[in-house]
Structures are given as C-alpha cells and as structure tokens.
Design a protein around this motif. Structure first.
Motif, PDB file in Angstrom:
ATOM      1  N   GLY A 203      21.734  54.993  40.333  1.00 24.73           N
ATOM      2  CA  GLY A 203      22.821  55.582  41.102  1.00 24.73           C
ATOM      3  C   GLY A 203      23.833  54.590  41.639  1.00 24.73           C
ATOM      4  O   GLY A 203      24.835  54.984  42.226  1.00 24.73           O
ATOM      5  N   LYS A 204      23.572  53.306  41.463  1.00 25.33           N
ATOM      6  CA  LYS A 204      24.513  52.293  41.983  1.00 25.33           C
ATOM      7  C   LYS A 204      25.357  51.714  40.855  1.00 25.33           C
ATOM      8  O   LYS A 204      24.892  51.594  39.725  1.00 25.33           O
ATOM      9  CB  LYS A 204      23.735  51.143  42.628  1.00 25.33           C
ATOM     10  CG  LYS A 204      23.173  51.430  43.992  1.00 25.33           C
ATOM     11  CD  LYS A 204      22.849  50.091  44.654  1.00 25.33           C
ATOM     12  CE  LYS A 204      22.267  50.284  46.033  1.00 25.33           C
ATOM     13  NZ  LYS A 204      20.888  50.802  45.988  1.00 25.33           N
ATOM     14  N   LEU A 205      26.591  51.301  41.200  1.00 22.27           N
ATOM     15  CA  LEU A 205      27.439  50.661  40.208  1.00 22.27           C
ATOM     16  C   LEU A 205      26.911  49.261  39.945  1.00 22.27           C
ATOM     17  O   LEU A 205      26.679  48.485  40.865  1.00 22.27           O
ATOM     18  CB  LEU A 205      28.887  50.581  40.721  1.00 22.27           C
ATOM     19  CG  LEU A 205      29.881  50.032  39.715  1.00 22.27           C
ATOM     20  CD1 LEU A 205      30.143  51.028  38.612  1.00 22.27           C
ATOM     21  CD2 LEU A 205      31.182  49.650  40.395  1.00 22.27           C
ATOM     22  N   ILE A 206      26.702  48.927  38.652  1.00 23.20           N
ATOM     23  CA  ILE A 206      26.278  47.572  38.310  1.00 23.20           C
ATOM     24  C   ILE A 206      27.483  46.768  37.889  1.00 23.20           C
ATOM     25  O   ILE A 206      27.667  45.637  38.325  1.00 23.20           O
ATOM     26  CB  ILE A 206      25.196  47.598  37.206  1.00 23.20           C
ATOM     27  CG1 ILE A 206      23.900  48.173  37.786  1.00 23.20           C
ATOM     28  CG2 ILE A 206      24.964  46.205  36.650  1.00 23.20           C
ATOM     29  CD1 ILE A 206      22.789  48.330  36.798  1.00 23.20           C
ATOM     30  N   SER A 207      28.342  47.345  37.060  1.00 21.33           N
ATOM     31  CA  SER A 207      29.568  46.635  36.720  1.00 21.33           C
ATOM     32  C   SER A 207      30.585  47.589  36.121  1.00 21.33           C
ATOM     33  O   SER A 207      30.234  48.634  35.594  1.00 21.33           O
ATOM     34  CB  SER A 207      29.279  45.516  35.709  1.00 21.33           C
ATOM     35  OG  SER A 207      29.183  46.054  34.407  1.00 21.33           O
ATOM     36  N   GLN A 208      31.849  47.238  36.278  1.00 14.92           N
ATOM     37  CA  GLN A 208      32.899  47.899  35.528  1.00 14.92           C
ATOM     38  C   GLN A 208      33.727  46.802  34.890  1.00 14.92           C
ATOM     39  O   GLN A 208      34.311  45.967  35.582  1.00 14.92           O
ATOM     40  CB  GLN A 208      33.778  48.768  36.429  1.00 14.92           C
ATOM     41  CG  GLN A 208      34.991  49.296  35.661  1.00 14.92           C
ATOM     42  CD  GLN A 208      35.655  50.500  36.293  1.00 14.92           C
ATOM     43  OE1 GLN A 208      35.521  50.746  37.476  1.00 14.92           O
ATOM     44  NE2 GLN A 208      36.409  51.233  35.487  1.00 14.92           N
ATOM     45  N   SER A 209      33.738  46.770  33.565  1.00 12.69           N
ATOM     46  CA  SER A 209      34.439  45.700  32.861  1.00 12.69           C
ATOM     47  C   SER A 209      34.750  46.179  31.461  1.00 12.69           C
ATOM     48  O   SER A 209      34.399  47.294  31.091  1.00 12.69           O
ATOM     49  CB  SER A 209      33.532  44.465  32.791  1.00 12.69           C
ATOM     50  OG  SER A 209      32.393  44.771  32.022  1.00 12.69           O
ATOM     51  N   SER A 210      35.401  45.319  30.678  1.00  6.31           N
ATOM     52  CA  SER A 210      35.614  45.690  29.286  1.00  6.31           C
ATOM     53  C   SER A 210      34.275  45.556  28.565  1.00  6.31           C
ATOM     54  O   SER A 210      33.392  44.815  28.992  1.00  6.31           O
ATOM     55  CB  SER A 210      36.650  44.776  28.647  1.00  6.31           C
ATOM     56  OG  SER A 210      36.063  43.532  28.363  1.00  6.31           O
ATOM     57  N   THR A 211      34.126  46.304  27.476  1.00  2.77           N
ATOM     58  CA  THR A 211      32.862  46.281  26.744  1.00  2.77           C
ATOM     59  C   THR A 211      32.561  44.873  26.224  1.00  2.77           C
ATOM     60  O   THR A 211      31.426  44.415  26.299  1.00  2.77           O
ATOM     61  CB  THR A 211      32.922  47.276  25.566  1.00  2.77           C
ATOM     62  OG1 THR A 211      33.310  48.537  26.080  1.00  2.77           O
ATOM     63  CG2 THR A 211      31.581  47.406  24.894  1.00  2.77           C
ATOM     64  N   ASP A 212      33.619  44.172  25.750  1.00  4.65           N
ATOM     65  CA  ASP A 212      33.413  42.829  25.214  1.00  4.65           C
ATOM     66  C   ASP A 212      32.809  41.907  26.263  1.00  4.65           C
ATOM     67  O   ASP A 212      31.858  41.175  25.993  1.00  4.65           O
ATOM     68  CB  ASP A 212      34.744  42.256  24.708  1.00  4.65           C
ATOM     69  CG  ASP A 212      35.223  42.995  23.467  1.00  4.65           C
ATOM     70  OD1 ASP A 212      34.383  43.696  22.852  1.00  4.65           O
ATOM     71  OD2 ASP A 212      36.419  42.892  23.126  1.00  4.65           O
ATOM     72  N   ASP A 213      33.370  41.975  27.480  1.00  2.46           N
ATOM     73  CA  ASP A 213      32.849  41.131  28.566  1.00  2.46           C
ATOM     74  C   ASP A 213      31.393  41.445  28.837  1.00  2.46           C
ATOM     75  O   ASP A 213      30.569  40.564  28.997  1.00  2.46           O
ATOM     76  CB  ASP A 213      33.647  41.359  29.862  1.00  2.46           C
ATOM     77  CG  ASP A 213      34.981  40.650  29.820  1.00  2.46           C
ATOM     78  OD1 ASP A 213      35.217  39.924  28.817  1.00  2.46           O
ATOM     79  OD2 ASP A 213      35.777  40.811  30.767  1.00  2.46           O
ATOM     80  N   PHE A 214      31.115  42.754  28.896  1.00  2.00           N
ATOM     81  CA  PHE A 214      29.755  43.150  29.258  1.00  2.00           C
ATOM     82  C   PHE A 214      28.774  42.708  28.182  1.00  2.00           C
ATOM     83  O   PHE A 214      27.699  42.191  28.482  1.00  2.00           O
ATOM     84  CB  PHE A 214      29.671  44.667  29.456  1.00  2.00           C
ATOM     85  CG  PHE A 214      28.329  45.107  29.952  1.00  2.00           C
ATOM     86  CD1 PHE A 214      27.990  44.968  31.290  1.00  2.00           C
ATOM     87  CD2 PHE A 214      27.391  45.639  29.083  1.00  2.00           C
ATOM     88  CE1 PHE A 214      26.748  45.350  31.750  1.00  2.00           C
ATOM     89  CE2 PHE A 214      26.133  46.024  29.540  1.00  2.00           C
ATOM     90  CZ  PHE A 214      25.814  45.883  30.874  1.00  2.00           C
TER      91      PHE A 214
END
Lengths: 313, 255
Positions: A203-214
């Motif tokens: 339920g918590k946000l782990i990350s929001q980024s571009s797919t490449d970065d992730f």
C-alpha cells in the motif's frame, strides 16, 4: 491526467493503501506495479469512486470521479473482465452502458469491431473465453472514447497472442495522446508495456520513475570475484565503499563497476581467478526491492525443496 | 428517462424476468383453476376466490425483484453501473421503478387471466366486477405486486446475496408474519400492523368481494384496522422507508 494525494484506505485493522501520492500523465503508458495484495486494485477502485478513500483524494483532470458529467466519456476502465452478466449478450452489455452516458448506439458496433468481437456480438457473454471476456472489457472501456484509461491486470491468464495484442493496443492508445494506467504484478511485462512506472508495496509508494531507471536500478549488477588473496581485496573494495558478501568460493561485490573492481585488484597486486558479472533476473531484482513490502510471504525455498523431494528418492 | 431506459435494457436483456413472469402466471392461474374448478354449491366461487392464488405469484415476483439486484452484485455489474452512473441514488431508484413497473404489469395480467379463467370454469357463478371492492380485489393485485417488488429490491440492495435475500423475503412473508400471531396476548396486536397482512386488507377490505363470507372459500380476511385506502398507503410507506434505508446504505458502502 490522474493525480492521487495522500490516498489511504483502511479495512478494519489492515491498511490496504497507505498515504499514496502519484500522478499519471497523458501520452504514455504508465505501469502500476506491485506484488499481489499491494493495494493496486483498491487504488483503481478509489480512482473510479467505487470505494471511498479513508483519507486523501484522487482527481482525474482536476475533478473527482463523481463530479464528472457522463464519466464513461472521460474515463474508461477494465477492472475485471468477469463483471458481465453471463446471460446478457456482448451487444446488450455495451448497449446499456452506451445509453447511460448518452453515447450513440453506433459506437457499440464500432468498439466491437475494434476488439474483434463483431461475430459473437449477440452471443451470451457467459460463454466467452477469458481472452474474449478481456476483449469485451476493453470494448466497454473504449465505449466513450475516453481521455483516461485504466486497466487492472489486463494480461492475466491470456495466451501469448492475446498478451501481444493488448500490449500493442495500449501503445496505440498512448500514442493517440490518452492517459493509460495499467497495473501488473510482473515487472517483465511492464518493462515491455510501460514507459513510466508507479511501484507500490504493502500500500505504500516505493518509487515513481521512468521504466528504464527502475529497471536499471532493479537489475543493478553485482560481480563475482574469486581470488587467492581474498582478504586483501575485500579490505580494498570495502574502502572503495563497495558491498562485499561472501559467496561459495569467493565473494559477490555490488555497488562497484566491474572495470573498477579489476583496477582496484591491479593496484593492490591481487591475483584474480574469476571476475564475472552476475545478472539476476528482473523478477528477482523486483522481489528484492519490494521484498519487505510483500503482504503474503511464501517460503519459496522450502516449497521448492518439498516439490523436489519425491523425485530425489 | 435515460436511466429508466438503461435499467429496462438491463432487465429485459436477460431471460430470468421472462421466466419469472411466466412462472408467476402459470402457478397463480393453475392454483386458481384448482380452487375455482372445484367450487360447489356449498362454497360457490366469488371474485375473491378467483384471486385466491395471488400470494403464489407474489412470492415469484419478490424472487424476480430481489434477483434483479443481487445478480448485479453477484456478477459485479453493479460496479459497472456505478461507474457509468456515479449518482448511486438515481441509478438504484431507476432500477426500482423499472422492476416495480414490470411487476405491476405481471400482476395485472395474472389477476385478469385468473379472473377470466374463472368465468370460463364457472359460467354460472356471479363473478361480475360490479363493486369497488370487486375491482380492488382484482386490479389491486398488480399494485400489491409492484409495492412488494420495491420491498424485495430494498432487501436485495441491503443483503446483496441472492440466497440470503430470497430466503429472508420468503421466510418473512410466508412464515414469520403468521407465526407472530402465536405470541401470547401481544401477538395479534403486532400482527395487525405487519406489512403483508395490511396489504391483504387493501385487497380484501371487509370481504365485500367474497359475498360477505369470511374464509370459507377465499383468502382469510386481514385483521388490520385500517381502511383499504390507508392500508395501501401504509404498505407503500413501509416499502418507501425500506428503500430509503437501502439506498442510503448503498451510497455509503464500497461497491
């Protein structure tokens, strides 16, 4: 455009979604990634106003869902392909939805054509295969020609052809400038479908980024090193702020480039017997990142042992 | 109007309403034929006798109405509905209206088919509709069906499960009301105000449609102290309150 702010959903004692904030922008496919039970479906239901958030809010193009006039013309969603009355025909299912938002009846035939269900339009939906149900669900989502599209695990249970079809379809929708938000528990699938990722766990946000970065972060390489002078090398690497973990007959080094490790060995006059990159699978890496955030842990090791035991005898 | 059309498409695009309508008609007419066909000089057929089987159809109507809601929960289409129409109150009111209208039609058809059938079976009996009481007894059946459908829809919204909602409705309307009479001293006083007993008062009045006889060949008379008009108002108000509670609950709940 979808914006969630401090979205929280509590069921009794369990916190299904915990202070979740993210935004989804138009013109690209945004993946919503997390293990099963991470709160993806609950979040999607809150976006659609089906579940009431305990706290926080989510807005679509600046409006709450229930403020939208004829919402199907703004937001199309496929949350569960089985949400169809089994004795109703595909056409009748779409007909009542179209009527409810004053969408022309001609549009029903158009979307049936788009998803390739024209031939079975008058058959009862209960007899559809999973793939056909999924297509009907997509037809329903497209009915109002909406700006924003939500799909919850759309490829679950589909054959490779169906998966490919859906993937291409999402790309096309994003290219048309729509906001496409699609959830999945498979990073490998999202890596091929989405260009942006919102990752959640418990339920918590782990990350929001571009797919490449992730993906780069998820598959951060580690290097296996074997050497007769392991102690000297370990000290040198630790000084260079690498993480060194013992492996079978050597060590696994992470946090340092493979070339850099070779150079450090050279500088310290250490003989190397092995210097090899260790590429974990994307899924393994994803499990590492969300590892602490998995709701229902299965003891995979023990499971595997048990499965193997009978063949060993 | 749009929402009514939506619910009409939904209701009539599955087969169960057609089956329920047919079953309501056949069961009620069949039972009427048995009763009226076997009427003799001692118990001649009356207008009330022709409607003796109405409670069978009533049970079927309540099943139909409850199912129209609970299947939406069962198959998840209620979520699609609320997604298309975020104003849950209007969506559920439209659904209730359409189901009540269909129940009214089924009720009227059933009542007049039963009456017509009786005049064929007993051509010599006095079955002409020549008083207000006679007319209410026949034409009122559709109205009672419609109000009962509203009750069933409300229970369906509250319970959400087909089996649960249907058993609750059936056990209540077929057993609980009459069992309450058995409670010593206060039982009868409570029974006077129970909705289905009151609905019976609307249909039967003081027995005017039954040639003044009590229960020899016709439904037993209601013990309600209300006049037929007030009895209908009471029954309808009961349904309206139940529906209001159901819709308020549905608005607050997660779909």
């Amino acid at each position: 455009m979808i914006e969630a702010q401090g979205l929280t959903k509590r069921y009794g004692k369990t916190l299904a979604v915990d202070d979740l904030s993210f935004s989804v922008t138009p013109g690209k496919v945004t993946g919503f990634l997390g293990p099963n039970g991470a709160g993806k479906s609950t979040t999607m239901r809150m976006i659609l106003g089906l579940d009431n958030p305990t706290e926080g809010q989510v807005r679509i193009g600046g409006k709450r869902y229930h403020e939208l006039h004829h919402p199907l013309r703004t937001v199309g969603a496929l949350l569960d392909a089985k949400w169809v009355h089994p004795n109703r025909s595909a056409r009748a299912h779409l007909a009542w939805m179209a009527k409810s938002n004053k969408i022309s009846p001609r549009r029903v035939d158009e979307v049936l054509e788009t998803v390739g269900l024209s031939a079975v339009a008058n058959k009862r939906a209960g007899g559809f295969s999973l793939g056909m149900s999924q297509r009907l669900g997509i037809a329903a989502a497209l009915l109002g020609d909406p700006e924003v599209l939500l799909f919850d695990e759309p490829v679950n249970g589909l054959d490779p052809e169906g998966i490919l079809w859906i993937r291409k379809f999402m790309h096309r929708l994003a290219e048309e400038g729509r906001t496409v938000f699609v959830s999945s528990h498979l990073l490998s699938e999202m890596a091929l479908t989405a260009s942006e990722l919102v990752v959640i766990g418990k339920g918590k946000l782990i990350s929001q980024s571009s797919t490449d970065d992730f993906v780069a972060r998820a598959s951060e390489n580690s290097v296996k090193v074997r050497s007769p002078q392991l102690d000297v090398l370990r000290d040198a690497l630790t000084r260079a702020s690498a993480t060194v973990a013992p492996a079978d007959d050597g060590v696994v080094v992470s946090g340092l480039d493979i070339a850099k490790i070779g150079e450090i060995a050279m500088e310290n006059g250490v003989v190397l017997h092995e210097l090899s990159p260790q590429r974990g699978s994307l899924e393994q890496a994803f499990m590492q990142i969300t590892g602490d955030a998995v709701e229902y842990h299965a003891d995979l090791e023990a499971e595997a042992q048990r499965a193997l035991a009978p063949t060993a005898n | 109007m749009t929402l009514l059309a939506v619910e009409r498409i939904k209701l009539l695009s599955t087969r169960s309403p057609w089956w329920c309508a047919l079953v309501a008609l056949v069961v009620t007419a069949g039972f009427t034929a048995l009763v009226v066909g076997n009427a003799d000089e001692q118990f001649p057929a009356t207008v009330a006798t022709t409607q003796f089987g109405y409670s069978f159809g009533l049970a079927v109507i309540m099943v139909l109405a409850a199912l129209a809601v609970t299947t939406e929960y069962r198959f998840g289409t209620i979520r699609t509905t609320f997604q298309a129409i975020p104003n849950r109150g209007s969506a559920l009111l439209a659904k209730t209206t359409v189901i009540a209208a269909l129940s009214l039609v089924i009720g009227e058809v059933t009542a007049f088919v039963c009456w017509g059938l009786s005049t064929l079976l007993q051509p010599n009996a006095d079955l002409a509709l020549n008083s207000t009481a006679d007319w209410i007894n026949v034409a009122g059946v559709g109205v009672v069906y419609a109000v009962a459908a509203v009750i069933a829809v409300a229970v369906g919204i509250l319970v959400r499960h087909s089996a649960g909602a249907i058993s609750l409705l059936m056990i209540y309307s077929l057993a609980v009301e009459s069992l309450i009479q058995l409670i010593p001293s206060i039982g009868d006083d409570i029974y006077e105000w129970l909705p289905f007993n009151v609905a019976n008062k609307f249909l039967m009045g003081d027995g005017g449609s039954n040639s003044g006889r009590a229960a020899d060949a016709g439904m037993p008379l209601s013990t309600s102290p209300l006049s037929p008009g007030w009895a209908l108002a009471y029954f309808a108000a009961f349904a309206a309150v139940l529906l209001a509670i159901a819709i308020t609950t549905a608005k607050k709940r997660d779909a």
